[in-house]
Design a protein around this motif. Structure first.
Motif, PDB file in Angstrom:
ATOM      1  N   GLU A  32       1.763  24.068 -17.835  1.00  0.00           N
ATOM      2  CA  GLU A  32       2.553  24.336 -19.234  1.00  0.00           C
ATOM      3  C   GLU A  32       3.909  24.014 -18.771  1.00  0.00           C
ATOM      4  N   VAL A  39       3.487  19.927 -19.421  1.00  0.00           N
ATOM      5  CA  VAL A  39       3.421  19.921 -20.722  1.00  0.00           C
ATOM      6  C   VAL A  39       4.899  20.077 -21.568  1.00  0.00           C
ATOM      7  N   SER A  88      -0.962  20.473 -27.461  1.00  0.00           N
ATOM      8  CA  SER A  88      -0.858  20.246 -26.090  1.00  0.00           C
ATOM      9  C   SER A  88      -1.981  21.360 -25.359  1.00  0.00           C
ATOM     10  N   ALA A  94      -3.021  23.276 -21.802  1.00  0.00           N
ATOM     11  CA  ALA A  94      -2.671  23.433 -20.436  1.00  0.00           C
ATOM     12  C   ALA A  94      -3.738  24.012 -19.656  1.00  0.00           C
ATOM     13  N   GLY A 132      -3.277  18.782 -17.555  1.00  0.00           N
ATOM     14  CA  GLY A 132      -2.606  19.093 -19.133  1.00  0.00           C
ATOM     15  C   GLY A 132      -2.736  17.893 -19.858  1.00  0.00           C
TER      16      GLY A 132
END
Length: 460
Positions: free
Chosen positions: A59, A63, A81, A83, A88
């Protein structure tokens, strides 16, 4: 228009012949038969692999940076999104009125310009999400080791793609191949090596290098050194250090080389036995029913060639769905035509009954002729629409024919009866059809691609 065609029967018959010919040509040459309509969604997907990283690291390192890089792009409706361990993903929903392909290029340019990704992270991959459904599946099951079962699945996949009319076969429910080299810290210290030295030795030794060309009297010869390693035994022979006495230290002496599969567990069973699954998809103008029939014939022939204890079967045959719906449409059309011909022939006139019956296939052929130009295929949704409309077409044909016949019985000549009788019912017939259209119009406002799926095509 009604009066002109009534007075020019040659033009009317010629138009009918053209409609029938165009519909037949479209049906045999241009129309695609599939199970469910396929179309690209308004979703752009970005995936990045970062092996060995935790979800938190993915993340923070991947991300968040991707989100910050693309957040201000015009045409983005929503960003979602995820993760996870080792990877990701970012899903970008495209706003209405914007082209996903153009936004994909903008997203790719922004992400490729990011210079702060970890060096261990792999290059991002981009694609526009596409909804697709397999036509038929093939299952291979048996009490075999995972590697042998996968190799058998790969052999069947190659056989299927070699058949005429089949081009896309996916092997699923299997783990990806992975070659791992494990270096114990104690052994590295014993030989005075570092992890980076071993990595550098493998990178420099496991590759193919072009070496130019050699011109001779017989022609030009391309030179190339072949050193790329592919299997565990080849990696074990890579030299990590050459000593002064001429001896060598290889990867196999200092590391454990595991030639196997990814550690992510995948377990699939069919009738209680381990299995692999092959998913066969329709591509381009391939016919779903013919494709499924080809697969069924292959499975029947391949069953006798399988090793002892191994079974091969087809399953999830979705071509049966469209086949049954087509049979329903044809049977309903035949039933309707026979009933109309008998009833109108008994209570009205035989020629009126015949022309009412002729109007039904002409109407359908006209629709079939237009379908390729509108981007519509023959699938379970469009066939359902034909079944729905069949009753409307039959009812309207009966109403129009009966109204014309009633005027003939009053003593009107045939031409005047046809013109006046048709004009009288034109408005209620048109509005009767429009009420059915209006019923489905709210589907256009559905989000998430639902309206596109039911309306059989991609909206601009």
């Amino acid at each position: 228009m009604i009066a002109w065609f009534a007075r020019n029967n040659v033009a009317a018959n010629l138009l009918m012949a053209v409609i029938l010919a165009a519909g037949a040509l479209s049906l045999t040459q241009w129309l695609i038969l599939e199970v469910f309509p396929e179309f690209e969604s308004d979703i752009v997907e970005i995936e990045v692999t970062y092996r060995g990283a935790t979800p938190v690291e993915v993340e923070e390192a991947l991300v968040v940076r991707i989100e910050e890089a693309i957040a201000d792009l015009v045409g983005i409706e929503e960003i979602r999104s995820t993760a996870a361990e080792d990877r990701g993903s970012v899903r970008v929903e495209v706003a209405k009125g914007y082209r996903p392909r153009e936004l994909l290029d903008d997203i790719k340019n922004r992400i490729d310009a990011i210079s702060t990704f970890p060096t261990e992270a792999e290059r991002p991959t981009y694609r526009i999400a596409k909804r697709r459904r397999e036509v038929i599946g093939v299952v291979i099951s048996g009490q075999l080791p995972e590697a042998e079962l996968r190799r058998l699945g790969e052999r069947v996949r190659d056989d299927l793609t070699g058949l005429p009319g089949i081009t896309q076969v996916d092997l699923s429910e299997v783990r990806a191949y992975e070659l791992a080299i494990e270096l114990p810290e104690a052994i590295l210290q014993k030989h005075g090596l570092t992890f980076n030295e071993v990595v550098a030795a493998i990178r420099s030794s496991s590759l193919d290098v072009p070496a130019g060309s050699l011109k001779t009297a017989g022609g030009e010869i391309r030179l190339r050194t072949l050193g790329q390693s592919y299997i565990g035994n080849e990696f074990k022979k890579i030299v990590t250090r050459r000593r002064a006495d001429g001896t060598q230290l290889t990867v196999g002496e200092i590391a454990s080389v595991i030639d196997g599969f990814e550690e992510t567990p995948v377990e699939a069973r069919f009738n209680g036995m381990p299995c692999v699954i092959l998913e066969i998809y329709r591509v381009g103008d391939q016919n779903a029913i013919e494709l499924a029939e080809t697969v069924r014939i292959y499975v029947a022939q391949a069953a006798a060639k399988m090793p002892p204890g191994v079974e091969i079967e087809h399953w999830r045959d979705r071509s049966k769905i469209i086949n049954k719906r087509l049979n329903t449409l044809l049977w309903n059309a035949v039933q309707g035509g026979v009933l109309v011909l008998l009833l109108l022939g008994l209570f009205l006139r035989l020629d009126v009954a015949v022309w009412v019956c002729v109007g039904i296939p002409v109407s359908f052929m006209g629709a079939l002729a237009l379908m390729p130009w509108l981007g519509v295929t023959i699938n379970i949704v469009s066939v359902f629409a034909f079944i729905l409309v069949l009753g409307i077409v039959v009812d309207d044909a009966i109403v129009t024919g009966e109204n014309i016949y009633s005027r003939l019985r009053r003593g009107r000549d045939a031409e005047a009866a046809a013109i006046q009788g048709t004009r009288e019912v034109t408005r209620p017939v048109v509005f009767g059809v429009l009420t059915t259209v209006v019923t489905f119009m709210p589907v256009l406002a559905m989000g998430g691609g639902g309206g596109e799926a039911l309306f059989l095509r991609k909206f601009p």
